[in-house]
Design an enzyme around this catalytic site. Structure first.
Site, PDB file in Angstrom:
ATOM      1  N   ARG A  67       0.836  -1.217   0.000  1.00 24.61           N
ATOM      2  CA  ARG A  67       0.000   0.000   0.000  1.00 24.61           C
ATOM      3  C   ARG A  67       0.862   1.254   0.000  1.00 24.61           C
ATOM      4  O   ARG A  67       0.519   2.264  -0.615  1.00 24.61           O
ATOM      5  CB  ARG A  67      -0.941  -0.036   1.203  1.00 24.61           C
ATOM      6  CG  ARG A  67      -2.029  -1.098   1.051  1.00 24.61           C
ATOM      7  CD  ARG A  67      -2.917  -1.176   2.260  1.00 24.61           C
ATOM      8  NE  ARG A  67      -3.624   0.092   2.489  1.00 24.61           N
ATOM      9  CZ  ARG A  67      -4.212   0.363   3.650  1.00 24.61           C
ATOM     10  NH1 ARG A  67      -4.135  -0.495   4.659  1.00 24.61           N
ATOM     11  NH2 ARG A  67      -4.865   1.500   3.811  1.00 24.61           N
ATOM     12  N   LEU A  78     -19.978   8.592  -3.358  1.00 22.74           N
ATOM     13  CA  LEU A  78     -20.393   8.027  -4.658  1.00 22.74           C
ATOM     14  C   LEU A  78     -21.855   7.603  -4.560  1.00 22.74           C
ATOM     15  O   LEU A  78     -22.669   7.847  -5.436  1.00 22.74           O
ATOM     16  CB  LEU A  78     -19.501   6.823  -4.969  1.00 22.74           C
ATOM     17  CG  LEU A  78     -19.477   6.336  -6.420  1.00 22.74           C
ATOM     18  CD1 LEU A  78     -19.015   7.450  -7.334  1.00 22.74           C
ATOM     19  CD2 LEU A  78     -18.553   5.130  -6.566  1.00 22.74           C
ATOM     20  N   HIS A 101      -6.340   7.430  12.000  1.00 24.88           N
ATOM     21  CA  HIS A 101      -5.948   6.018  11.906  1.00 24.88           C
ATOM     22  C   HIS A 101      -4.467   5.875  11.558  1.00 24.88           C
ATOM     23  O   HIS A 101      -4.042   4.806  11.119  1.00 24.88           O
ATOM     24  CB  HIS A 101      -6.801   5.292  10.867  1.00 24.88           C
ATOM     25  CG  HIS A 101      -8.228   5.122  11.297  1.00 24.88           C
ATOM     26  ND1 HIS A 101      -9.229   4.756  10.424  1.00 24.88           N
ATOM     27  CD2 HIS A 101      -8.818   5.278  12.500  1.00 24.88           C
ATOM     28  CE1 HIS A 101     -10.379   4.692  11.081  1.00 24.88           C
ATOM     29  NE2 HIS A 101     -10.157   5.005  12.337  1.00 24.88           N
ATOM     30  N   CYS A 136       9.431   0.812  22.330  1.00 25.39           N
ATOM     31  CA  CYS A 136       9.737   2.059  23.060  1.00 25.39           C
ATOM     32  C   CYS A 136       8.858   3.232  22.637  1.00 25.39           C
ATOM     33  O   CYS A 136       8.961   4.320  23.207  1.00 25.39           O
ATOM     34  CB  CYS A 136      11.220   2.412  22.869  1.00 25.39           C
ATOM     35  SG  CYS A 136      11.608   3.087  21.225  1.00 25.39           S
ATOM     36  N   ASN A 154      -8.015   8.000   6.404  1.00 21.61           N
ATOM     37  CA  ASN A 154      -7.043   7.476   5.444  1.00 21.61           C
ATOM     38  C   ASN A 154      -5.625   7.579   6.006  1.00 21.61           C
ATOM     39  O   ASN A 154      -5.310   8.488   6.770  1.00 21.61           O
ATOM     40  CB  ASN A 154      -7.134   8.238   4.115  1.00 21.61           C
ATOM     41  CG  ASN A 154      -8.497   8.072   3.458  1.00 21.61           C
ATOM     42  OD1 ASN A 154      -9.236   7.138   3.786  1.00 21.61           O
ATOM     43  ND2 ASN A 154      -8.858   8.990   2.590  1.00 21.61           N
ATOM     44  N   VAL A 155      -4.795   6.652   5.571  1.00 19.73           N
ATOM     45  CA  VAL A 155      -3.404   6.632   6.041  1.00 19.73           C
ATOM     46  C   VAL A 155      -2.460   7.108   4.929  1.00 19.73           C
ATOM     47  O   VAL A 155      -1.247   7.091   5.108  1.00 19.73           O
ATOM     48  CB  VAL A 155      -3.019   5.221   6.538  1.00 19.73           C
ATOM     49  CG1 VAL A 155      -3.798   4.882   7.803  1.00 19.73           C
ATOM     50  CG2 VAL A 155      -3.242   4.150   5.472  1.00 19.73           C
TER      51      VAL A 155
HETATM   52  C1  BV8 Z   1     -11.705   1.673  18.828  1.00 19.71           C
HETATM   53  C2  BV8 Z   1      -6.168   0.610   9.623  1.00 19.71           C
HETATM   54  C3  BV8 Z   1     -11.914   2.105  21.154  1.00 19.71           C
HETATM   55  C4  BV8 Z   1      -5.341   1.506   8.807  1.00 19.71           C
HETATM   56  C5  BV8 Z   1      -8.533   0.712  10.030  1.00 19.71           C
HETATM   57  C6  BV8 Z   1     -14.520  -5.126  19.123  1.00 19.71           C
HETATM   58  C7  BV8 Z   1     -13.301  -4.860  19.738  1.00 19.71           C
HETATM   59  C8  BV8 Z   1     -12.687  -3.611  19.656  1.00 19.71           C
HETATM   60  C9  BV8 Z   1     -13.287  -2.612  18.907  1.00 19.71           C
HETATM   61  C10 BV8 Z   1     -14.481  -2.908  18.279  1.00 19.71           C
HETATM   62  C11 BV8 Z   1     -15.127  -4.130  18.393  1.00 19.71           C
HETATM   63  N1  BV8 Z   1     -16.278  -4.075  17.657  1.00 19.71           N
HETATM   64  C12 BV8 Z   1     -16.396  -2.875  17.096  1.00 19.71           C
HETATM   65  C13 BV8 Z   1     -15.318  -2.159  17.450  1.00 19.71           C
HETATM   66  C14 BV8 Z   1     -14.993  -0.832  17.063  1.00 19.71           C
HETATM   67  C15 BV8 Z   1     -14.144  -0.955  15.800  1.00 19.71           C
HETATM   68  C16 BV8 Z   1     -15.100  -0.943  14.643  1.00 19.71           C
HETATM   69  O1  BV8 Z   1     -15.645   0.092  14.349  1.00 19.71           O
HETATM   70  N2  BV8 Z   1     -15.300  -2.095  13.989  1.00 19.71           N
HETATM   71  C17 BV8 Z   1     -16.228  -2.115  12.867  1.00 19.71           C
HETATM   72  C18 BV8 Z   1     -15.735  -3.103  11.814  1.00 19.71           C
HETATM   73  C19 BV8 Z   1     -17.606  -2.445  13.408  1.00 19.71           C
HETATM   74  N3  BV8 Z   1     -13.276   0.199  15.807  1.00 19.71           N
HETATM   75  C20 BV8 Z   1     -12.047   0.120  16.348  1.00 19.71           C
HETATM   76  O2  BV8 Z   1     -11.526  -0.903  16.743  1.00 19.71           O
HETATM   77  C21 BV8 Z   1     -11.328   1.444  16.449  1.00 19.71           C
HETATM   78  N4  BV8 Z   1     -10.854   1.602  17.788  1.00 19.71           N
HETATM   79  O3  BV8 Z   1     -12.912   1.556  18.734  1.00 19.71           O
HETATM   80  O4  BV8 Z   1     -11.051   1.878  20.027  1.00 19.71           O
HETATM   81  C22 BV8 Z   1     -12.012   3.564  21.364  1.00 19.71           C
HETATM   82  C23 BV8 Z   1     -12.946   4.315  20.649  1.00 19.71           C
HETATM   83  C24 BV8 Z   1     -13.032   5.667  20.877  1.00 19.71           C
HETATM   84  C25 BV8 Z   1     -12.193   6.283  21.775  1.00 19.71           C
HETATM   85  C26 BV8 Z   1     -11.255   5.517  22.456  1.00 19.71           C
HETATM   86  C27 BV8 Z   1     -11.174   4.153  22.258  1.00 19.71           C
HETATM   87  C28 BV8 Z   1     -10.157   1.493  15.507  1.00 19.71           C
HETATM   88  C29 BV8 Z   1     -10.660   1.531  14.070  1.00 19.71           C
HETATM   89  C30 BV8 Z   1      -9.487   1.724  13.105  1.00 19.71           C
HETATM   90  C31 BV8 Z   1      -9.308   0.470  12.306  1.00 19.71           C
HETATM   91  N5  BV8 Z   1      -8.285   0.669  11.284  1.00 19.71           N
HETATM   92  N6  BV8 Z   1      -7.544   0.680   9.147  1.00 19.71           N
HETATM   93  C32 BV8 Z   1      -5.409   1.049   7.391  1.00 19.71           C
HETATM   94  O5  BV8 Z   1      -5.032  -0.111   7.133  1.00 19.71           O
HETATM   95  O6  BV8 Z   1      -5.840   1.855   6.556  1.00 19.71           O
HETATM   96  S1  BV8 Z   1     -10.141   0.787   9.488  1.00 19.71           S
HETATM   97  C33 BV8 Z   1     -10.279   1.053   7.817  1.00 19.71           C
HETATM   98  O7  BV8 Z   1     -11.654   1.346   7.580  1.00 19.71           O
HETATM   99  C34 BV8 Z   1      -9.542   2.251   7.300  1.00 19.71           C
HETATM  100  O8  BV8 Z   1      -8.928   3.049   8.287  1.00 19.71           O
HETATM  101  C35 BV8 Z   1     -10.645   3.060   6.625  1.00 19.71           C
HETATM  102  O9  BV8 Z   1     -10.339   4.377   6.609  1.00 19.71           O
HETATM  103  C36 BV8 Z   1     -11.763   2.741   7.514  1.00 19.71           C
HETATM  104  C37 BV8 Z   1     -13.124   3.147   7.089  1.00 19.71           C
HETATM  105  O10 BV8 Z   1     -13.374   2.659   5.809  1.00 19.71           O
HETATM  106  P1  BV8 Z   1     -13.809   3.718   4.674  1.00 19.71           P
HETATM  107  O11 BV8 Z   1     -12.740   4.744   4.579  1.00 19.71           O
HETATM  108  O12 BV8 Z   1     -15.187   4.184   4.931  1.00 19.71           O
HETATM  109  O13 BV8 Z   1     -13.731   2.830   3.386  1.00 19.71           O
HETATM  110  P2  BV8 Z   1     -14.835   1.793   2.850  1.00 19.71           P
HETATM  111  O14 BV8 Z   1     -14.175   0.914   1.848  1.00 19.71           O
HETATM  112  O15 BV8 Z   1     -15.557   1.183   4.010  1.00 19.71           O
HETATM  113  O16 BV8 Z   1     -15.894   2.716   2.093  1.00 19.71           O
HETATM  114  C38 BV8 Z   1     -15.490   3.375   0.888  1.00 19.71           C
HETATM  115  C39 BV8 Z   1     -16.431   4.542   0.697  1.00 19.71           C
HETATM  116  O17 BV8 Z   1     -15.946   5.306  -0.407  1.00 19.71           O
HETATM  117  C40 BV8 Z   1     -17.840   4.099   0.333  1.00 19.71           C
HETATM  118  O18 BV8 Z   1     -18.783   4.876   1.060  1.00 19.71           O
HETATM  119  C41 BV8 Z   1     -17.927   4.416  -1.178  1.00 19.71           C
HETATM  120  O19 BV8 Z   1     -19.255   4.789  -1.552  1.00 19.71           O
HETATM  121  C42 BV8 Z   1     -17.008   5.589  -1.274  1.00 19.71           C
HETATM  122  N7  BV8 Z   1     -16.415   5.788  -2.610  1.00 19.71           N
HETATM  123  C43 BV8 Z   1     -15.842   4.852  -3.417  1.00 19.71           C
HETATM  124  N8  BV8 Z   1     -15.389   5.451  -4.530  1.00 19.71           N
HETATM  125  C44 BV8 Z   1     -15.650   6.785  -4.412  1.00 19.71           C
HETATM  126  C45 BV8 Z   1     -16.298   6.993  -3.192  1.00 19.71           C
HETATM  127  N9  BV8 Z   1     -16.701   8.213  -2.776  1.00 19.71           N
HETATM  128  C46 BV8 Z   1     -16.440   9.253  -3.601  1.00 19.71           C
HETATM  129  N10 BV8 Z   1     -15.805   9.130  -4.788  1.00 19.71           N
HETATM  130  C47 BV8 Z   1     -15.404   7.922  -5.227  1.00 19.71           C
HETATM  131  N11 BV8 Z   1     -14.788   7.812  -6.402  1.00 19.71           N
END
Ligand code: BV8
Length: 224
Positions: free
Chosen positions: A59, A200, A107, A118, A90-91
């Site tokens: 990536r 989109l 993220h 460390c 986004n990263v």
């Molecule tokens: C947290 C890493 C507590 C970096 C990512 C059980 C245990 C622990 C936590 C949880 C649990 N169950 C649920 C959770 C919470 C969990 C969570 O939400 N899980 C989900 C699956 C239910 N979250 C966490 O664990 C987070 N931490 O909760 O800690 C806390 C909370 C608050 C305060 C303190 C403590 C950590 C979440 C981070 C995970 N890391 N990635 C990397 O590899 O990139 S997540 C990953 O998904 C990416 O970061 C990405 O950014 C993120 C979101 O995805 P989207 O960006 O929305 O992308 P997606 O493909 O889904 O959608 C694409 C969109 O683009 C669509 O809408 C589409 O229509 C649109 N699109 C496409 N083409 C276009 C377009 N739009 C415009 N133009 C186009 N051309």
């Protein structure tokens, strides 16, 4: 032209999709090719650090070969205005390369490395491997500086402060499936902000207004 107001903009993978960086949950998305549990959780990293480094090395190469698009350039221009806060899930570094003033990467960033022994951070090389020594403590404990599932996102206090002071919350190119980012629209609405989604296709979240189309077209049109 947007009036002088406090605006919080949250972007997701859709902002960079047209630049070739892909998305996560669309049909050919990253999570359909790599199981999330194996490459975006601390447990997955502990089990197979080489696989995780391969995933992020690919990536990072993709990101470094890509270029910012019209949506990144429009947001970069807007970010230089007072009262605008750019938050991204986004990263990638495309907003910075488009000239954005400050980008809050909740993220983490592909271009940064972290020592999980460390806590040191540094600019990531193109290719990272599990036995790379940490430049600060020399231990082989390096990882990409990104936030995995189950880990605490970065800059949460700063983001929450911006949301409660927002007049307008704009969500760009995110499916609204990952928390806490997916809950920001509710936080902003409770604080009295208007809400707009640029996507989109509508994500189904609760927004006052939705504009559908590719980010490269609808983001510059909104910023203009
Ligand atoms: C947290 C890493 C507590 C970096 C990512 C059980 C245990 C622990 C936590 C949880 C649990 N169950 C649920 C959770 C919470 C969990 C969570 O939400 N899980 C989900 C699956 C239910 N979250 C966490 O664990 C987070 N931490 O909760 O800690 C806390 C909370 C608050 C305060 C303190 C403590 C950590 C979440 C981070 C995970 N890391 N990635 C990397 O590899 O990139 S997540 C990953 O998904 C990416 O970061 C990405 O950014 C993120 C979101 O995805 P989207 O960006 O929305 O992308 P997606 O493909 O889904 O959608 C694409 C969109 O683009 C669509 O809408 C589409 O229509 C649109 N699109 C496409 N083409 C276009 C377009 N739009 C415009 N133009 C186009 N051309």
């Amino acid at each position: 032209m947007l009036l002088r107001m406090n605006i919080v903009i949250l972007s997701g993978a859709g902002l960079s999709a047209e630049q070739g960086l892909g998305t996560f949950r669309d049909t050919d998305g990253l999570w359909t090719r790599y199981p999330l549990e194996k490459v975006a959780t601390p447990e997955g990293f502990a089990a197979d650090p080489a696989l995780v480094h391969d995933f992020y090395n690919a990536r990072r190469a993709n990101m470094r070969a890509a270029a910012p698009g019209p949506a990144h350039e429009a947001l970069a221009r807007l970010s230089r205005r007072e009262g605008v806060t750019l938050v991204t899930q986004n990263v990638d570094d495309l907003l910075e390369r488009a000239g954005a003033a400050r980008v809050i990467h909740m993220h983490g960033e592909l271009s940064r490395a972290l020592c999980h022994a460390c806590g040191a951070r540094w600019d990531a090389p193109d290719v990272m491997a599990p036995d790379d020594p940490c430049p600060a403590c020399a231990r082989s404990a390096t990882r990409p500086d990104v936030v995995w599932f189950g880990e605490i996102p970065y800059h949460m206090e700063e983001i929450e402060a911006a949301l409660v002071a927002a007049d307008l919350f704009v969500s760009i190119g995110t499916s609204g499936t990952v928390y806490p980012a997916a809950g920001f629209v509710e936080l902003a609405r409770m604080a009295g902000a208007d809400s707009l989604e640029l996507n989109l296709e509508a994500s189904g979240g609760r927004f006052d207004e939705v504009r559908e189309g590719p980010a490269s077209r609808i983001v510059p049109a909104w910023v203009a």
